[in-house]
Design a protein around this motif. Structure first.
Motif, PDB file in Angstrom:
ATOM      1  N   VAL A 256       0.837  -1.204   0.000  1.00  0.00           N
ATOM      2  CA  VAL A 256       0.000   0.000   0.000  1.00  0.00           C
ATOM      3  C   VAL A 256       0.867   1.248   0.000  1.00  0.00           C
ATOM      4  O   VAL A 256       0.560   2.240  -0.666  1.00  0.00           O
ATOM      5  N   LEU A 257       1.972   1.224   0.737  1.00  0.00           N
ATOM      6  CA  LEU A 257       2.874   2.380   0.762  1.00  0.00           C
ATOM      7  C   LEU A 257       3.445   2.657  -0.623  1.00  0.00           C
ATOM      8  O   LEU A 257       3.542   3.811  -1.047  1.00  0.00           O
ATOM      9  N   SER A 297      -9.586   6.654   0.515  1.00  0.00           N
ATOM     10  CA  SER A 297     -10.022   5.373  -0.035  1.00  0.00           C
ATOM     11  C   SER A 297      -9.119   4.224   0.392  1.00  0.00           C
ATOM     12  O   SER A 297      -9.585   3.104   0.638  1.00  0.00           O
ATOM     13  N   VAL A 298      -7.832   4.496   0.520  1.00  0.00           N
ATOM     14  CA  VAL A 298      -6.883   3.430   0.842  1.00  0.00           C
ATOM     15  C   VAL A 298      -7.011   2.974   2.290  1.00  0.00           C
ATOM     16  O   VAL A 298      -6.816   1.801   2.598  1.00  0.00           O
ATOM     17  N   VAL A 299      -7.365   3.884   3.197  1.00  0.00           N
ATOM     18  CA  VAL A 299      -7.511   3.522   4.607  1.00  0.00           C
ATOM     19  C   VAL A 299      -8.546   2.414   4.767  1.00  0.00           C
ATOM     20  O   VAL A 299      -8.345   1.434   5.498  1.00  0.00           O
ATOM     21  N   ASN A 300      -9.666   2.541   4.097  1.00  0.00           N
ATOM     22  CA  ASN A 300     -10.701   1.511   4.170  1.00  0.00           C
ATOM     23  C   ASN A 300     -10.192   0.189   3.609  1.00  0.00           C
ATOM     24  O   ASN A 300     -10.542  -0.889   4.099  1.00  0.00           O
ATOM     25  N   VAL A 338      -4.369  -3.028  16.129  1.00  0.00           N
ATOM     26  CA  VAL A 338      -3.015  -2.470  16.124  1.00  0.00           C
ATOM     27  C   VAL A 338      -2.436  -2.484  14.717  1.00  0.00           C
ATOM     28  O   VAL A 338      -1.866  -1.492  14.245  1.00  0.00           O
ATOM     29  N   ARG A 339      -2.570  -3.619  14.039  1.00  0.00           N
ATOM     30  CA  ARG A 339      -1.998  -3.693  12.690  1.00  0.00           C
ATOM     31  C   ARG A 339      -2.668  -2.697  11.745  1.00  0.00           C
ATOM     32  O   ARG A 339      -1.990  -2.044  10.941  1.00  0.00           O
ATOM     33  N   SER A 340      -3.982  -2.589  11.831  1.00  0.00           N
ATOM     34  CA  SER A 340      -4.687  -1.654  10.955  1.00  0.00           C
ATOM     35  C   SER A 340      -4.343  -0.208  11.285  1.00  0.00           C
ATOM     36  O   SER A 340      -4.075   0.595  10.388  1.00  0.00           O
ATOM     37  N   ALA A 341      -4.346   0.126  12.579  1.00  0.00           N
ATOM     38  CA  ALA A 341      -4.099   1.516  12.980  1.00  0.00           C
ATOM     39  C   ALA A 341      -2.669   1.941  12.669  1.00  0.00           C
ATOM     40  O   ALA A 341      -2.431   3.035  12.130  1.00  0.00           O
ATOM     41  N   VAL A 342      -1.697   1.091  12.992  1.00  0.00           N
ATOM     42  CA  VAL A 342      -0.299   1.440  12.751  1.00  0.00           C
ATOM     43  C   VAL A 342      -0.027   1.561  11.252  1.00  0.00           C
ATOM     44  O   VAL A 342       0.642   2.510  10.807  1.00  0.00           O
ATOM     45  N   ALA A 343      -0.537   0.608  10.464  1.00  0.00           N
ATOM     46  CA  ALA A 343      -0.332   0.685   9.014  1.00  0.00           C
ATOM     47  C   ALA A 343      -0.969   1.939   8.434  1.00  0.00           C
ATOM     48  O   ALA A 343      -0.408   2.578   7.530  1.00  0.00           O
ATOM     49  N   THR A 344      -2.122   2.333   8.967  1.00  0.00           N
ATOM     50  CA  THR A 344      -2.799   3.536   8.472  1.00  0.00           C
ATOM     51  C   THR A 344      -2.029   4.802   8.830  1.00  0.00           C
ATOM     52  O   THR A 344      -1.906   5.722   8.008  1.00  0.00           O
ATOM     53  N   ILE A 345      -1.496   4.854  10.054  1.00  0.00           N
ATOM     54  CA  ILE A 345      -0.691   6.027  10.441  1.00  0.00           C
ATOM     55  C   ILE A 345       0.546   6.146   9.560  1.00  0.00           C
ATOM     56  O   ILE A 345       0.905   7.238   9.096  1.00  0.00           O
TER      57      ILE A 345
END
Length: 411
Positions: A256-257, A297-300, A338-345
């Motif tokens: 994603v990055l 859009s990518v966060v979702n 944690v995985r979702s929040a950290v990856a989103t940040i």
């Protein structure tokens, strides 16, 4: 900016190479416990069904016995295996290609059909993917296939064996993610300043993601052991499951990055080419507006990807707990949060980082520098302007020159 970029990237590439050499798995991993069962390929000859016992909840489940011809090193052999009717047991009929497990006991061998063979179907599916990429992507599709192959090699030749071999999962993930980023981005998008900016933004965001993941996992006291699979990994191979949780967040963020950083770098470069009088702040503002829309859009996508990968476990936890609030604080759900929040940040941070680097690069680099989606080619005729590519025509570099150019042309 070009010189600064290479000053940053060369040490990163050297560190990645050193990490690959130091952490490279030295041999086949050894488990502390191994199953005594041996698996053979086989073909179902016949199925003898009978009524399932009351303990089997599924009324459509298969119970009885199945006759299978298996291929062993000594030759073909016909064996009988029971049909348990357990959830997930394969639904069999004559002619099916299956995998049979054989376990030796004091009373002889016991056989069981553990799964269907899926090799042919997977080959067909992957071939369809390759054809679709080549037909619609052409040379870009080919480079994407090669990049995908590099990613799989990094995962199954370096990352997984190194983790099983006892290396730190976090270090292995960082080195593997850096290798994938450096190789795949340049292969897919070409060697250009825009790609270099995207690589720098990706690497910086990966470092931030790793640091935040370590902090979050430690603060919430997550162990990474949530099911039988993670328990077996820790017990049989001695893998640090807490580190494996952090490593999974790092690896899951790379794809994603890459998408976000390449988009931001290419967008800013194109805005700079279309508006040569734009200053750094104007380029940064234009790129940030595109980035905010992309992030929304990518966060979702990130959240749904993590939730979808563990949906059966989520269903089980919520059903057993009975309370959504109570289930959310369990280790299984907390781990996915944690995985979702950290990856989103990390993803959000990639936008301003990459946009700033791209704006600085666009304003300090020559105007003829090709962008990531120029395929590294320049100097050919333009599809829309018969006089040649836009970069071959002089651009006004200041507002005063732009105004004088408009006056000279009568506008």
């Amino acid at each position: 900016m070009t010189r600064i970029a290479w000053v940053v990237l060369v040490p990163l590439a050297v560190l990645t190479l050193v990490g690959l050499v130091v952490l490279w798995p030295s041999g086949a991993p050894a488990a502390t416990e191994r199953s005594s069962a041996v698996e053979y390929d086989g073909v179902v000859l016949s199925v003898s069904e009978e009524a399932c016992p009351p303990t089997v909840p599924d009324p459509a489940a298969q119970c009885g016995t199945v006759s299978v011809r298996i291929d062993t090193p000594e030759g073909s052999r016909d064996v009988e295996a029971p049909l348990s009717g357990n959830p997930g047991a394969p639904d069999l009929e004559a002619g099916d290609e299956v995998v049979v497990a054989a376990a030796e006991t004091p009373d002889g061998f016991l056989y069981g059909v553990v799964d269907h063979q899926r090799g042919t179907g997977l080959v067909v599916l992957l071939a369809a993917l390759a054809v679709a990429l080549l037909v619609f992507g052409r040379w870009r599709g080919l480079s994407a296939l090669v990049g995908l192959a590099i990613t799989f090699v990094a995962l199954f030749v370096f990352i997984v064996p190194a983790v099983i071999g006892g290396e730190s999962p976090v270090l292995v993930a960082l080195v593997g993610a850096s290798f994938v980023t450096l190789s795949v981005l340049y292969l897919t998008h070409g060697v250009s300043l825009t790609t270099t900016v995207a690589v720098m933004g990706t690497m910086a965001s990966l470092g931030l993601t790793a640091a935040l993941s370590e902090l979050a996992v430690g603060a919430l006291r997550l162990t990474g052991v949530t099911d039988d699979i993670s328990t077996a990994v820790a017990t049989n191979y001695g893998v640090d499951t807490r580190g494996l949780l952090v490593a999974s967040t790092i690896i899951g963020s790379v794809g994603v990055l890459d998408d976000v950083t390449v988009t931001q770098a290419a967008t800013v470069a194109e805005v700079g080419r279309a508006n040569p009088t734009y200053r750094f702040t104007e380029l940064y503002g234009a790129g940030s507006r595109v980035g905010r829309s992309h992030i929304a859009s990518v966060v979702n996508t990130i959240v749904l990807a993590y939730a979808g990968s563990s949906l059966p476990l989520l269903v089980l936890v919520v059903a057993d707990n009975g309370s959504l609030t109570g289930a959310a604080t369990t280790q299984l759900i907390s781990q996915e949060v944690v995985r979702s929040a950290v990856a989103t940040i990390g993803l959000i941070a990639a936008v301003p980082l990459t946009t700033a680097l791209a704006a600085l690069a666009t304003r300090t680099a020559p105007t003829t520098t090709p962008t990531a989606h120029d395929d590294g080619r320049s100097g050919g005729p333009s599809d829309t302007d018969p006089t040649g590519p836009a970069d071959d025509r002089p651009h006004p570099t200041t507002r005063r020159e732009a105004r004088e150019a408009r006056e000279a042309s009568g506008h």
